[in-house]
Design an enzyme around this catalytic site. Structure first.
Site, PDB file in Angstrom:
ATOM      1  N   ALA A  41       1.068  -1.179  -0.087  1.00 17.08           N
ATOM      2  CA  ALA A  41       0.077  -0.224  -0.021  1.00 17.08           C
ATOM      3  C   ALA A  41       0.887   1.240  -0.088  1.00 17.08           C
ATOM      4  CB  ALA A  41      -0.733  -0.077   0.944  1.00 17.08           C
ATOM      5  N   GLY A  42       2.114   1.058   0.012  1.00 25.35           N
ATOM      6  CA  GLY A  42       2.899   2.447  -0.036  1.00 25.35           C
ATOM      7  C   GLY A  42       3.311   2.811  -1.329  1.00 25.35           C
ATOM      8  N   GLN A  43       4.041   3.959  -1.639  1.00 27.41           N
ATOM      9  CA  GLN A  43       4.201   4.588  -2.795  1.00 27.41           C
ATOM     10  C   GLN A  43       4.819   3.636  -4.045  1.00 27.41           C
ATOM     11  OE1 GLN A  43       5.875   8.549  -3.716  1.00 27.41           O
ATOM     12  NE2 GLN A  43       7.484   7.652  -2.258  1.00 27.41           N
ATOM     13  N   GLY A  98       4.884   0.258  -3.847  1.00 29.03           N
ATOM     14  CA  GLY A  98       3.948  -0.935  -3.985  1.00 29.03           C
ATOM     15  C   GLY A  98       2.773  -0.417  -4.880  1.00 29.03           C
ATOM     16  N   VAL A 103      14.035  -4.090  -2.148  1.00 27.36           N
ATOM     17  CA  VAL A 103      14.064  -2.804  -2.652  1.00 27.36           C
ATOM     18  C   VAL A 103      14.011  -1.948  -1.366  1.00 27.36           C
ATOM     19  CG1 VAL A 103      12.494  -0.976  -3.885  1.00 27.36           C
ATOM     20  CG2 VAL A 103      12.586  -3.380  -4.927  1.00 27.36           C
ATOM     21  N   ASP A 149      19.610   2.946 -10.352  1.00 29.86           N
ATOM     22  CA  ASP A 149      20.837   3.615 -10.292  1.00 29.86           C
ATOM     23  C   ASP A 149      21.231   3.324 -11.840  1.00 29.86           C
ATOM     24  OD1 ASP A 149      20.803   4.413  -7.384  1.00 29.86           O
ATOM     25  OD2 ASP A 149      21.082   2.133  -7.393  1.00 29.86           O
ATOM     26  N   HIS A 177      23.489   0.507  -3.093  1.00 31.50           N
ATOM     27  CA  HIS A 177      22.348   1.244  -3.455  1.00 31.50           C
ATOM     28  C   HIS A 177      22.485   2.481  -2.235  1.00 31.50           C
ATOM     29  CE1 HIS A 177      19.046   3.226  -4.682  1.00 31.50           C
ATOM     30  NE2 HIS A 177      18.619   3.123  -3.325  1.00 31.50           N
TER      31      HIS A 177
END
Ligand code: NAI
Length: 325
Positions: A13-15, A17, A129, A159, A187
């Site tokens: 539900a995150g950005q 995702g 990620v 990147d 990263h």
């Protein structure tokens, strides 16, 4: 019709995702002829919001979306999963030191590694990620001793794509005609974007740009691109991160283009003097569902120094979480 592949996405539900789930469901990761079951994992307070994502996914009526499982239980989300996209992570809160952030995430990724070990498909491919991605991937791997250690990877593809984009802008040549960029290492801002082997329209990239631009503009711009996006957008990269995750898994499963490679954070096998086991950005080619680190590239002093600096940072991160690995 092929049987469905189970794809788990954490932090769904995150950005990132939110951008990722729709692209996976629509067949952009595994192909238009491959049905998928989406297994979406969130923390309990975000389950309401996750339900909204599920409603929207269903409303897309994607031909490749077979079934959705939405849960706050990692063992449900990872059950028989073939691909695990570990995106959900703890963001840095006010007053939180880097060390605290590392530890908070280490706890999440050790629990998720154990859950994967218990219930995932024995050949599950894992892409981490959530930051710090390389170290989180190492923690998950070390907590999943019954899974294939090679299959724990970390995302440096964003990147890599940023490097292509910067070089394209500088030379005026489309990304399609740029090959063999490399992101070595972590990263993070210590990553080393290397153009010594890159070609633009078949010519050596470094013969087309001057060394000063390469060292003083290109490298820091790629390293700091995440911060520049936060400044411009008021939020961190999301759609481009989701797109890079799609690229990473698609190439891993379906193979890289002939005459090119991509950058993936993978467990070192000792190549280029990076000790075995360190999850480090390398140039890789993929074929038959597996990856190989590209061998035999020359590394000059300029590159060696930067490859060592990012390796050193990874060792420091690992020391910070040593009780969990
Ligand atoms: P976000 O904060 O919008 O979403 C994260 C989601 O994860 C939230 O919905 C949260 O509830 C969930 N979550 C937190 N702990 C969880 C757990 N234990 N299990 C399941 N879900 C959990 O963050 P955003 O923008 O989606 O970024 C996610 C991560 O990706 C961050 O760590 C960010 O730093 C990282 N990132 C990595 C990039 C890379 O190139 N490797 C690029 C951009 C971001």
């Amino acid at each position: 019709m092929k049987s469905p592949v189970n794809v788990a996405i954490t932090g769904a539900a995150g950005q990132i995702g939110y951008a990722l789930a729709f692209r996976v469901a629509s067949g952009q990761m595994l192909g238009p002829d491959q049905p998928v079951n989406l297994h979406l994992l969130e923390i309990t307070p975000a389950l309401g919001s996750l339900q909204g994502v599920v409603m929207e996914l269903n409303d897309c009526a994607f031909p490749t979306l077979n079934k959705i499982v939405a849960t706050d239980d990692a063992k449900v989300a990872f059950k028989d999963c073939n691909v695990a996209l570990l995106v959900g992570a703890r963001p840095r809160g006010p007053g939180m030191e880097r060390k605290d952030l590392l530890l908070a995430n280490a706890q999440i990724f050790s629990a998720q590694g154990k859950a994967l070990d218990a219930v995932a498909d024995r050949n599950v491919r894992v892409l981490v990620v959530g930051n710090p991605a390389n170290t989180n991937s190492l923690i998950a791997q070390r907590n999943a001793p019954n899974l294939n250690a090679r299959n724990f990877t970390a995302m440096v593809r964003l990147d890599h794509n940023r490097a292509l984009s910067q070089l394209s802008e500088k030379t005026g040549v489309h990304f399609n005609n740029i090959r063999k960029a490399i992101i070595w290492g972590n990263h993070s801002a210590t990553q080393y974007p290397d153009l010594h082997h890159a070609t633009v329209d078949g010519k050596p990239a470094l013969s087309l740009v001057d060394q000063k631009w390469y060292a003083e503009t290109f490298i820091p711009v790629v390293q700091q691109r995440g911060a520049a996006i936060i400044k411009a957008r008021g939020a961190s990269s999301a759609a481009s991160a989701a797109s890079a995750a799609i690229d990473h898994v698609r190439d891993w499963v379906k193979g890289t283009a002939d005459g090119d490679w991509v950058s993936m954070g993978v467990p070192s096998d000792g190549s280029y003097g990076i000790p075995a086991g360190v999850i480090y950005g390398f140039p890789v080619t993929c074929k038959n569902g597996d990856y190989q680190i590209v061998q035999g590239l020359s590394v000059n002093d300029f590159s060696r120094q930067r490859m060592e600096a990012t390796h050193k940072e990874l060792l420091e991160e690992r020391d910070g979480v040593k009780e969990l690995i």
